[in-house]
Design a protein around this motif. Sequence first.
Motif, PDB file in Angstrom:
ATOM      1  N   ASN A 136     -15.949 -41.632  29.718  1.00 48.91           N
ATOM      2  CA  ASN A 136     -16.153 -41.368  28.297  1.00 48.91           C
ATOM      3  C   ASN A 136     -17.618 -41.440  27.918  1.00 48.91           C
ATOM      4  N   ASP A 190     -13.941 -46.138  32.535  1.00 49.84           N
ATOM      5  CA  ASP A 190     -14.501 -46.003  31.183  1.00 49.84           C
ATOM      6  C   ASP A 190     -15.818 -45.233  31.172  1.00 49.84           C
ATOM      7  N   LYS A 235     -19.991 -38.580  26.198  1.00 45.81           N
ATOM      8  CA  LYS A 235     -20.713 -38.860  24.957  1.00 45.81           C
ATOM      9  C   LYS A 235     -22.224 -38.646  25.162  1.00 45.81           C
TER      10      LYS A 235
END
Lengths: 462, 600
Positions: free
Chosen positions: B570, B567, B574
């Motif tokens: 991501n 994860d 961002k």
Amino acid sequence: MRTEYQTVSDISGPLLFVEGVSGIKYGELCSVILPDKEKRFGKVLEVHKDKAMVQVFEGTRGIDIPESTVIFEGKMMEMPLSPDILGRVFDGMGKAIDEKPPILPEKRADINGSPINPYARAYPNEFIQTGISSIDGLNPLVRGQKLPFFSGSGLPHNKLAAQVARQAKVLASKEKFAVVFAAMGITFEEANFFQTDFEETGALERVVMFLNLADDPAIERLSTPKVALTAAEYLAFDREMHVLVIVTDMTNYCEALREVSAARKEVPGRRGYPGYLYTDLASLYERAGRIRGKKGSITLMPVLSMPEDDKTHPIPDLTGYITEGQIIFSRSLERKGVSPPIDVLPSLSRLKDKGIGKNKTREDHADLYNQLYAAYSRGKEAAELSVILGEAALSDMDKLYLEFSDRFESEYISQGEYENRTVEQTLDLGWNLLSLLPKRELKRMRDEFIDKYYLKGEEEKE
Amino acid sequence: MKKGRIIRVSGPLVVAEEMKGSRMYDVVKVSDERLMGEIIGLDGDKASIQVYEETEGIGVGEPVYITGEPLSVSLGPGLIESIYDGVQRPLDYIQKKVGDFISRGISVPPIDPDKKWKFTPTKKKGDQVQEGDIIGTVQETVLVEHRIMVPPGMKGVIEDIKEGEFTVNDQIAVIERENGEKIELQMQQRWGVRIPRPVNKRLPPIKPLFTGQRVIDTFFPIGRGGTACIPGPFGSGKTVMQHQLAKWAEAEIVVYVGCGERGNEMTDVLNEFPKLEDPTSGEPLMKRTILIANTSNMPVAAREASIYTGITLAEYFRDMGYSVALMADSTSRWAEALREISGRLEEMPGEEGYPAYLGSRVAQFYERAGRVKCLGSPEREGAVSVVGAVSPPGGDLSDPVVQNTLRVVKVFWSLKAELAYARHFPAIDWLTSYSLYHDSMLEYMKKEVAGDFLSLEREAMRILEEEDELQEMVRLVGIDALSFSERLILLAARMLREDFLHQNSFHEVDTYTSIKKQYCMLKNIMLFYRKAREIDIDIERLEELDILEDIARMKFIEEKKLQYIEDLGNRIIKTIKEAGGKGESPERDRKEKEEVTDAN
Ligand SMILES: Nc1ncnc2c1ncn2[C@@H]1O[C@H](COP(=O)(O)OP(=O)(O)O)[C@@H](O)[C@H]1O
Ligand SMILES: [Mg+2]
């Protein structure tokens, strides 16, 4: 069986060849009686048919081929042992040289010892506080470890060894301890320094000294560490004492070994030292340690001077391959005024990991030394860069590291000869210095320790 | 027993005469203390003998007994979890018998003769069998099923086979040969250590032997059945790495040979392995391990033998169809033992005093590694992977042992003192190390790990190589002269070094990283680099992003929380996007507009 011959056929350096012998054993002890009745000791290095090759510890000078007698003693060289050896002074072959009464031996032991069965060893894991930050904080010593000093002529290795002997203690322990001190080819003055230091601290009655000084026979240096370690084994494993063995200077031992090897015309290895130097040194160093189910321990601190300060010279090199780390002295730090001038980057204690941490020293100890090493090493790089390009060329971060490493040398590594820091003081000092750097830089440190100790450092600064 | 007479004793070398009828490499017993020795030279009726025990106190005229058997090991159930000296004497048993110090002339069976094992036959009376066929099994430890095989060179019909509890010396089967001769089989067999055990066919390695060590698995992998060496000066991390491999390598059997090194290092293994869990099975690692400990203070000739003892045990388990990993620490000590004996034999010395046959001995040893099709049925594959530590004087790689080793092994993990001093561990120098298995592992990695694994690895390596050149520039002209993209390379390289290559063996999580996790970690670092390259931002601001801390802490995330690392990707995207949005450069503005347009 004792046999006597008057058939010396040849003398070569420290070696003596006897002919027409029979029943002689490899490794056997012998005595050489000179025409004037002087008695010297030797050891059989090789037997071939009816010839024996004997190494004479006190040297062969004055031995007369037709007139000398060689007595083969029918046994190995032994050291007489009893608790009374404490407080006594011996020569390099284990003969008492103080004016005290003779030792009444409780037992005699072959000075070559026997290898400890690796299965019988207990892993050394008790932290010894030496009170010296560069050792306790970064290269912790544990009971049963063999940790040498790699030094150079004129550097203060003896002072540091004496400081360790003076200050060493195991936290929360009141067990019996002893110091075995073996001198090989060092000067009277150096030996006397230790003796006086032991006297002043009242340690003398716990010390056994073996002295082979610079003007004593060189080949006797080959037996000096062996008798010393035999005494240490007796005190540790028969008498349940914690023994710190200091042997200085191993370089002189190796030179004696080289002399014998050359006289035997063996194929020389690197720099003329025999190919079996590693094995020979290992048979000494590996006598240190702990044994399962036995209370005592042997902690070995050999001191050696690196010829030309060269760490890759066979003596330090092979030592480092056997010992459990090394403390390296640096001449450039000495010049810079750092004292003791310990170069911590190439120094190492291999047994630290199981001797430190929670319930032993402190939970953050391992991360802390990793972080200090990383930061100091980066600071040293920055220092190098600033020498070439000037400090202005450094990034802000590099400047911080530079400041860190300067203070690390002057505040952490440097300490007084009689300054005895507790391990907490050493650890806190480390945090104090690390707090010069932003938290983010502490990549080797667990978050929980940063939370717990980093601020503390900052507060102390304020 | 026939006997000769000693005429010379020089350290571990004894010369005896009246030795007619003895053969090279036969075992002899020296003097009435019956010290174990091996014939290493014959000249007329004179034999040169290397003695595996201390020879002190031995003299001319004493007898030498000829056994007629070559130096051999015992093979059978009871090997796993043992600790042996270089000639397969069980050190635990010796301690019980003679105490904490090793004395000599002790003769003890390598395998406990009284222990009973449950033997389950897999063949029955009347079955035709030949060499290598598995005739039954014994559950030796929870992890190891010991497969009893028909010894090499034997063929016939099973006349009798038993089931039940037996000692290794009990008869478990009888085989009738074609000529009618009946052979009794026991679970225990003997094999000469200097002769490689036969195989059906040799095969090239195609699967990696994962070790849980990131720098190895990702950058310099070793194949199953492959060979690798770790040369380096003292303190650079050879032993720790060998221990790491013995702990975490995905092998079914581990043979660890401590050859002429420290006693405490063996103690360390003995203490730790029963406590550590095998990451795949959860069982104690000791349950798959055999230790051979001939430490530096133990007799030097037995050190020479220890390597062969180890590899023979490894081959035996390979023949059962297992993947075996053998670690030898250190092969230099073995070579030095060769040198010492050669010197005493007064052979013509070669380079650095080593005998001229050093190179061929080294090659012969590593040749015993490999992936193979085993002899016999059922059809099976086995492998022996070998990793040798090398300890060159002063760390100098021109040392003959290093050079001869590099000539034969396929993987070179080069340890560098400078990295060790900076406590960058494993101190494997990424610029000089290599693995020749990359290409043959390609298929496997693509299929079993990830399609883009190799391209990630290549890209990462290129960044590390560029860092080296850029650092040279920094030393000449200072950091300020570098462009943004150059400084980004330096940043990415530092991340690769500190957050990926650096791996602390003593950290409970960091010590082992699965290949899956390695992939995720590498991917995130490269993702950061690629994304950062696309935006316009001050390098200092980039360096201060909190996400860098998260990336740095990936290695401490437990295997079972792998999702978190996945994860993180991501979040990296961002964060960088946001960071890129606050600058003031026109280029960034243009990009931002494009992105807005894209979004619309
Ligand atoms: N992967 C590692 N992680 C953490 N520390 C390491 C690692 N490798 C080596 N070290 C440190 O370096 C020391 C020396 O390593 P070691 O393997 O004994 O060196 P060598 O066998 O090359 O002499 C160890 O005691 C340990 O402190
Ligand atoms: Mg090592």
